[in-house]
Design an enzyme around this catalytic site. Structure first.
Site, short mmCIF file in Angstrom:
data_model
loop_
_atom_site.label_atom_id
_atom_site.label_comp_id
_atom_site.label_asym_id
_atom_site.label_seq_id
_atom_site.Cartn_x
_atom_site.Cartn_y
_atom_site.Cartn_z
N CYS A 1 0.81 -1.23 0.00
CA CYS A 1 0.00 0.00 0.00
C CYS A 1 0.84 1.27 0.00
O CYS A 1 0.39 2.31 -0.47
CB CYS A 1 -0.96 0.00 1.18
SG CYS A 1 -2.12 -1.36 1.08
N HIS B 1 -3.64 7.12 1.39
CA HIS B 1 -3.90 5.82 0.76
C HIS B 1 -5.31 5.38 1.15
O HIS B 1 -5.69 5.47 2.33
CB HIS B 1 -2.87 4.80 1.24
CG HIS B 1 -3.30 3.39 1.03
ND1 HIS B 1 -3.68 2.93 -0.21
CD2 HIS B 1 -3.45 2.35 1.90
CE1 HIS B 1 -4.03 1.66 -0.09
NE2 HIS B 1 -3.90 1.28 1.17
N ASN C 1 -9.96 -0.46 -2.11
CA ASN C 1 -8.53 -0.26 -1.84
C ASN C 1 -7.75 -0.83 -3.03
O ASN C 1 -7.75 -2.04 -3.27
CB ASN C 1 -8.17 -1.00 -0.54
CG ASN C 1 -6.70 -0.89 -0.18
OD1 ASN C 1 -5.87 -0.55 -1.01
ND2 ASN C 1 -6.39 -1.22 1.07
N1 COA Z 1 -19.24 -9.31 5.44
C1 COA Z 1 -19.93 -9.61 6.55
N2 COA Z 1 -19.35 -9.94 7.72
C2 COA Z 1 -18.00 -9.95 7.76
C3 COA Z 1 -17.22 -9.67 6.63
C4 COA Z 1 -17.89 -9.33 5.44
N3 COA Z 1 -17.25 -9.02 4.29
N4 COA Z 1 -15.93 -9.76 6.97
C5 COA Z 1 -15.87 -10.10 8.26
N5 COA Z 1 -17.13 -10.23 8.75
C6 COA Z 1 -17.55 -10.58 10.11
C7 COA Z 1 -16.48 -11.38 10.83
O1 COA Z 1 -16.59 -12.73 10.51
C8 COA Z 1 -16.85 -11.10 12.28
O2 COA Z 1 -17.94 -11.91 12.62
P1 COA Z 1 -18.06 -12.52 14.11
O3 COA Z 1 -18.15 -11.34 15.02
O4 COA Z 1 -19.31 -13.33 14.01
O5 COA Z 1 -16.83 -13.33 14.31
C9 COA Z 1 -17.35 -9.66 12.24
O6 COA Z 1 -17.68 -9.39 10.87
C10 COA Z 1 -16.33 -8.66 12.74
O7 COA Z 1 -15.08 -8.93 12.14
P2 COA Z 1 -13.84 -8.00 12.36
O8 COA Z 1 -12.73 -8.47 11.51
O9 COA Z 1 -13.58 -7.82 13.84
O10 COA Z 1 -14.45 -6.63 11.82
P3 COA Z 1 -13.87 -5.17 11.87
O11 COA Z 1 -14.83 -4.27 12.46
O12 COA Z 1 -12.47 -5.13 12.37
O13 COA Z 1 -13.82 -4.82 10.31
C11 COA Z 1 -12.18 -4.66 8.59
C12 COA Z 1 -13.02 -5.59 9.44
C13 COA Z 1 -11.29 -5.50 7.73
C14 COA Z 1 -13.11 -3.85 7.71
C15 COA Z 1 -11.37 -3.71 9.49
O14 COA Z 1 -10.70 -4.44 10.48
C16 COA Z 1 -10.38 -2.90 8.73
O15 COA Z 1 -10.74 -2.12 7.89
N6 COA Z 1 -9.11 -3.03 9.05
C17 COA Z 1 -8.07 -2.37 8.33
C18 COA Z 1 -7.86 -3.10 7.06
C19 COA Z 1 -7.05 -2.35 6.06
O16 COA Z 1 -7.06 -1.16 6.02
N7 COA Z 1 -6.36 -3.12 5.23
C20 COA Z 1 -5.58 -2.59 4.21
C21 COA Z 1 -4.33 -2.09 4.78
S1 COA Z 1 -3.55 -1.07 3.72
#
Ligand code: COA
Length: 348
Positions: free
Chosen positions: A114, A275, A305
């Site tokens: 990224c 980003h 992204n």
């Molecule tokens: N659709 C529906 N549910 C989803 C899902 C999707 N696409 N992806 C994950 N879930 C569920 C998980 O299984 C989890 O369920 P559970 O509570 O029953 O176990 C729940 O949603 C929460 O998951 P979690 O990973 O804790 O969610 P979050 O609030 O952290 O959001 C991201 C997930 C990935 C959106 C978030 O962590 C994020 O944006 N992180 C940064 C990622 C990033 O920027 N990456 C690129 C770096 S450059």
């Protein structure tokens, strides 16, 4: 003192729009979850066979080169940032050199995920400042859609990423009021596996415990095996919350580092181009730095992204929309897998 300026900028995104609802055909997800957690409404996916990371990079480069008022034959160095290259090797830089019929100039691939584009700009900036090159093409491009787990198993990561490309031409300028003022690069590999694609690779972690029991043919299979594919190890893996927590610390830090190094404050910024990792991360950064809405450009809603392509695509769109004019103070900032993070402060 010679600085480098952005003499031309271009972008390319595939025409195929994939909405959040479209993804529900493959995995258990929904529009509300994706929008609430990431801000993403839709993304673009490249044509399966006709478009590659390189071909998209070429399209963006054509625009940047034309806007710089030069031709592909004037380019004297290529820096290509991507994590989704056409081939494991050679890199996309040489494929672009071939496709654009450029001279036999140097081509360097940057693999910094990224933050790849900001790293690439920093590398190009040094070559311009030393006087070695006069027209450097810097490209960020990704074809993520070919390397994601579209089953429910991969939903936390697959919904985030999209395809596209952006490019700039850097040239020297003696104008004291223009150009790249400084770049700032960082890394911390202690959490390298938190956001990573493990296979194919040479680490052989998968096999270590039983290594003695394998013969040479089986060892050759360790690079890419059926078991790896069955375990989805050929797809990116991410601990989303851990990435989020580090990103919201490192983004503001590296932006302030760039501003402070040049005697500026956040209030002096015309535009921050973060980003496009996640809208919530960008909003957190905005809040932390007390920036107004018009000081931060976001387009993750439309493209998801796009990793190394996200900063140049956002910069290009912002410029095309008239949000950046000559003399404006602009900060590019990125954070991602590695972890690596980086910023570049420039006067447009
Ligand atoms: N659709 C529906 N549910 C989803 C899902 C999707 N696409 N992806 C994950 N879930 C569920 C998980 O299984 C989890 O369920 P559970 O509570 O029953 O176990 C729940 O949603 C929460 O998951 P979690 O990973 O804790 O969610 P979050 O609030 O952290 O959001 C991201 C997930 C990935 C959106 C978030 O962590 C994020 O944006 N992180 C940064 C990622 C990033 O920027 N990456 C690129 C770096 S450059």
């Amino acid at each position: 003192m010679v600085r480098s300026k952005i003499a031309g900028i271009g972008m390319y995104v595939p025409s195929n729009v994939v909405t959040n609802n479209d993804l529900t055909k493959y995995m258990d997800t929904n529009d509300e979850w994706i929008q609430e957690r990431t801000g993403i409404k839709e993304r673009r996916y490249a044509h399966r066979t006709e478009e590659t990371t390189t071909t998209m990079g070429v399209e963006a480069a054509k625009v940047a080169i034309e806007r710089a008022g030069i031709t592909p034959q004037d380019i004297d160095f290529i820096v290509f940032a991507t994590l989704s290259p056409d081939y494991y090797f050679p890199g996309c830089g040489v494929l672009l050199q071939r496709a654009m019929k450029m001279k036999q100039v140097g081509a360097l691939d940057v693999r910094n995920q990224c933050s790849g584009f900001v790293y690439a700009v920093s590398v190009a900036d040094q070559f311009i400042k030393t006087g070695m090159y006069k027209n450097i093409l810097v490209v960020g491009a990704e074809k993520h859609s070919f390397g994601l787990d579209f089953s429910t198993r991969g939903r936390n990561i697959s919904v985030i990423f999209g395809d596209g490309a952006g490019a700039v031409v850097l040239q020297p300028t003696a104008d004291e009021n223009r150009g790249i003022l400084s770049t700032h690069l960082h890394s911390d590999g202690s959490d390298a596996e938190i956001l990573a694609m493990y296979n194919p690779g040479t680490h052989a972690n998968h096999w270590k415990e039983n290594l003695a029991s394998f013969n040479d043919t089986e060892i050759a299979d360790m690079f890419m095996s059926h078991a790896m594919i069955d375990n989805a190890e050929n797809f990116p893996n991410m601990d989303g919350p851990a990435v989020f927590k580090t990103a919201v610390v490192k983004f503001p830090e590296v932006i302030m580092e760039a501003l402070t190094a040049n005697g500026y404050q956040a209030t002096d910024l015309k535009l921050l181009i973060p980003h496009q990792a996640n809208l919530r991360i960008a909003q957190f950064v905005q809040q932390k730095l007390k920036l107004r809405d018009d000081q931060v450009y976001n387009n993750i809603q439309k493209y998801g992204n796009t990793t190394a392509a996200s900063v140049p695509i956002a910069l290009c769109e912002a410029w095309e929309a008239g949000k950046i004019n000559e003399g404006d103070l602009v900060c590019l900032a990125a954070f991602g897998s590695g972890f690596t993070w980086a910023s570049a402060l420039l006067k447009w």
